[in-house]
Write an enzyme that holds these catalytic residues in place. Sequence first.
Site, PDB file in Angstrom:
ATOM      1  N   LYS A 257       2.360   4.656   1.054  1.00  0.00           N
ATOM      2  CA  LYS A 257       2.345   5.311   2.366  1.00  0.00           C
ATOM      3  C   LYS A 257       2.140   6.805   2.142  1.00  0.00           C
ATOM      4  CE  LYS A 257       4.806   5.542   6.737  1.00  0.00           C
ATOM      5  NZ  LYS A 257       5.145   6.958   6.891  1.00  0.00           N
TER       6      LYS A 257
ATOM      7  N   GLU B 129       0.838  -1.200   0.000  1.00  0.00           N
ATOM      8  CA  GLU B 129       0.000   0.000   0.000  1.00  0.00           C
ATOM      9  C   GLU B 129       0.878   1.256   0.000  1.00  0.00           C
ATOM     10  OE1 GLU B 129      -2.168  -0.577   3.683  1.00  0.00           O
ATOM     11  OE2 GLU B 129      -2.503  -2.681   3.148  1.00  0.00           O
TER      12      GLU B 129
ATOM     13  N   LYS C  53      10.896   3.093   2.234  1.00  0.00           N
ATOM     14  CA  LYS C  53      10.937   4.511   1.865  1.00  0.00           C
ATOM     15  C   LYS C  53      11.474   4.692   0.446  1.00  0.00           C
ATOM     16  CE  LYS C  53       9.322   6.338   5.609  1.00  0.00           C
ATOM     17  NZ  LYS C  53       9.873   7.419   6.368  1.00  0.00           N
TER      18      LYS C  53
ATOM     19  N   LYS D 288       2.668  -5.241   4.160  1.00  0.00           N
ATOM     20  CA  LYS D 288       2.088  -5.922   5.332  1.00  0.00           C
ATOM     21  C   LYS D 288       1.927  -7.393   4.996  1.00  0.00           C
ATOM     22  CE  LYS D 288      -0.704  -1.857   6.405  1.00  0.00           C
ATOM     23  NZ  LYS D 288      -2.043  -1.259   6.371  1.00  0.00           N
TER      24      LYS D 288
HETATM   25  S1  IVH Z   1      -0.740   0.761   8.900  1.00  0.00           S
HETATM   26  C1  IVH Z   1       0.355  -1.121  12.360  1.00  0.00           C
HETATM   27  N1  IVH Z   1      -0.952   1.475   6.446  1.00  0.00           N
HETATM   28  O1  IVH Z   1       2.245   5.432   8.572  1.00  0.00           O
HETATM   29  C2  IVH Z   1       0.672  -0.374  11.177  1.00  0.00           C
HETATM   30  N2  IVH Z   1      -0.056   3.063   7.971  1.00  0.00           N
HETATM   31  O2  IVH Z   1       4.511   4.902  10.540  1.00  0.00           O
HETATM   32  C3  IVH Z   1       0.509   1.104  11.254  1.00  0.00           C
HETATM   33  N3  IVH Z   1       0.502   5.222   6.975  1.00  0.00           N
HETATM   34  O3  IVH Z   1       0.827   6.449  11.593  1.00  0.00           O
HETATM   35  C4  IVH Z   1      -0.493   1.666  10.375  1.00  0.00           C
HETATM   36  N4  IVH Z   1      -0.133   4.710   4.936  1.00  0.00           N
HETATM   37  O4  IVH Z   1      -0.060   7.486   9.481  1.00  0.00           O
HETATM   38  C5  IVH Z   1      -0.562   1.854   7.660  1.00  0.00           C
HETATM   39  N5  IVH Z   1      -1.239   1.946   4.212  1.00  0.00           N
HETATM   40  C6  IVH Z   1      -0.854   2.323   5.430  1.00  0.00           C
HETATM   41  C7  IVH Z   1      -0.337   3.620   5.691  1.00  0.00           C
HETATM   42  C8  IVH Z   1       0.070   3.942   6.994  1.00  0.00           C
HETATM   43  C9  IVH Z   1       0.361   5.658   5.717  1.00  0.00           C
HETATM   44  C10 IVH Z   1       1.059   6.001   8.102  1.00  0.00           C
HETATM   45  C11 IVH Z   1       0.170   6.120   9.310  1.00  0.00           C
HETATM   46  C12 IVH Z   1       0.968   5.635  10.474  1.00  0.00           C
HETATM   47  C13 IVH Z   1       2.362   5.683   9.935  1.00  0.00           C
HETATM   48  C14 IVH Z   1       3.186   4.590  10.555  1.00  0.00           C
END
Ligand code: IVH
Length: 672
Positions: free
Chosen positions: A119, A117, A309, A285
């Site tokens: 980010k 996904e 990243k 994930k």
């Molecule tokens: S999952 C347990 N999925 O990344 C996993 N986070 O560093 C944590 N973020 O605070 C969340 N896209 O703001 C997840 N597809 C995505 C994401 C995502 C952006 C951000 C989110 C989180 C940060 C984690």
Amino acid sequence: MNVKYSQKKYNLKIKEYLKHNELYYDKNSPIISDEQFDKLKAEILRFESNNLNLKSKDSPSNTIGFKPSKNFQKSRHRERMLSLSNVFNAEDLRNFEKKIVNYLDLKNKNNLEYSVEPKIDGISASLTYKKGVLIAGVSRGDGQDGELITENLKTIKDIPKKIENKNFPDDIDIRGEVFIKNSDFEKLKNKFANARNAASGSLRQKDPAQTQKIPLNFIGYTYGFFESNKLKKQSDFIKNLKNWGFKTNQFNKVITGIDNLLKYHKEFEAKRDKIDYDIDGLVYKVNDFNLQKRLGFVTNAPRWATAHKFSAEKSFTQILNIEVQLGRTGALTPVAKVKPVSIAGVVVSNATLHNEDEILRKDIRIGDVVEIERAGDVIPHVISVDLSKRSKDAKKYIFPKKCPSCGSSIIKEFNYSTKKYDAVKRCSSQDYECDKISIEKIKHFISKDALNIDGFGKKVVEKFWDLKFIRTPNDIFSLDYNKIEKLDGWGRLSSNKLKYSIDNSRNVTLDKLIFSLGIRHIGQENAKLIAEHIENISNLEKIDKNFNFNSFLNIDGIGDTQVNSLKSFFLNKNNIQIIRKLSKILKIKQNIKPKNGKFKNKTFLITGKLEGLSRAELKNIIEKNSGKILSSVTNKLDYLIVGLKPTPKKVNKANDLNIKLISQKQFNDMLE
Ligand code: IVH
């Protein structure tokens, strides 16, 4: 004075007082000085004593000291909001998968499926729906408690307020990212530094009508609390999100194998400029929820996910000078002061040179034109020198021979695991014997992950140090606020505010305290392990040079490096004194381990190879059920779990001591 006139004047003063109070505490942007504010309060109080019939409920005489921000109520997340670990290259990524494969003891290493996904670089939010109705929206905050910003979130058109879909769970937290499109940000450019700040600023407006003015978007990607989740995969969850009426990312994908992940990453990186919102990497994930559950978490990030990243931004600039910075562990880090240059929207004027060997290897000199890289939140660093631009005046840098702060000799440590001397040079003095190290240690003590004292920034530490207000962390709790109030730039209000934060920080868990002591090699995760091992503060106070430090080796995750570091920390009397003082000042809570699990008061030891899971996973299962792992066969042991090819010595000894031997299957049956 006529009564009506007095009343009117008094009301005006109260109104003025409320306005400045709000500007100061809730908006963090006072428009009058502390002195003027104090004067206003004094005027009101005088008015009241002369006109006894006048007293508003908002009078300063009714509000004692500092009140916390009332903009938003705090709200505890039902499931913590976690962060993600990062990987920056193929090697990091392969290591990430290797750890998973080892932990789960997977046979076929090439078929791990990932939900991939983008980010989005925005602000995460958690939305609670009960019976299909959005009842609360909360910001991430510190992951445990966020701010209740329901009304602001409700103004976002992508967020459904009511969901009629029959399959929508009765009670669920939907989590995702709030962000602003780059094209919309263009119009707000002069108000905010970047799109992320604009989104964050907008979300935290006191008045939801202000939030509505800025076009925010929401994309869902995970859940917090989820009543009876029957889904098997993250990709199924995303499909459901879409059916329930949430926006999901069009670039989400399911991918198997590291090579394929790397391929998609490369393709995506090339096209990310064409996407109308900022993406700073890809999130991978493990797709299978069952495996996610087994993998669990380390500190505050899941083992089953990581953020890959995108490559850093680079730029050329000139080195104006090289200075050496002293850190809290005594490390001397050379830093290049460079001509300020903007890299991806951030002005960079310092870049790390890591250590002396790096300077020599790259032949970096003062005056050189160098290429600088900035990756994510990491400190920018110098990659290479443009030798074609080197001038005759470029000066070689001579690394100091003595600590620039205390004059002690500089040493290189021998690393027993790599069997080499460290590249890093260090000040040889003990904790709190070198001023600069002490200052850095106090900065660590108050930092966000440690005691988290609001309003006590690094600059304040430096100022209080210069004024001799503080020398060791415990001094923070006996500050003289009468003196602070009179300092330039301070006043009664700011000094009250500081007192409030410091008083609040007295409640700490044992692991937080251990972490905040700044012992080398003892990060948050290790601090937790040690806190659980020693159990309470009086045991911590008892540690001195006679302590059996090798007992720490019984903790899975603690090795020689940590034990040596703990030893040298506790050999120093200053450190022991500080712990004793802190234990009197602070309210230290024990780290509570679930005590009522199936294996309460039961001890285990594993010998031989297990099938289908690693020792680390089995150990976590035992501990989750309140059991304890021992490191050797003694009469304190209840069960020896015998895998394939066990150590005969352990089995024999267990037999001698009449200890119960169980197979992995028997263990599983006990767990059922
Ligand atoms: S999952 C347990 N999925 O990344 C996993 N986070 O560093 C944590 N973020 O605070 C969340 N896209 O703001 C997840 N597809 C995505 C994401 C995502 C952006 C951000 C989110 C989180 C940060 C984690």
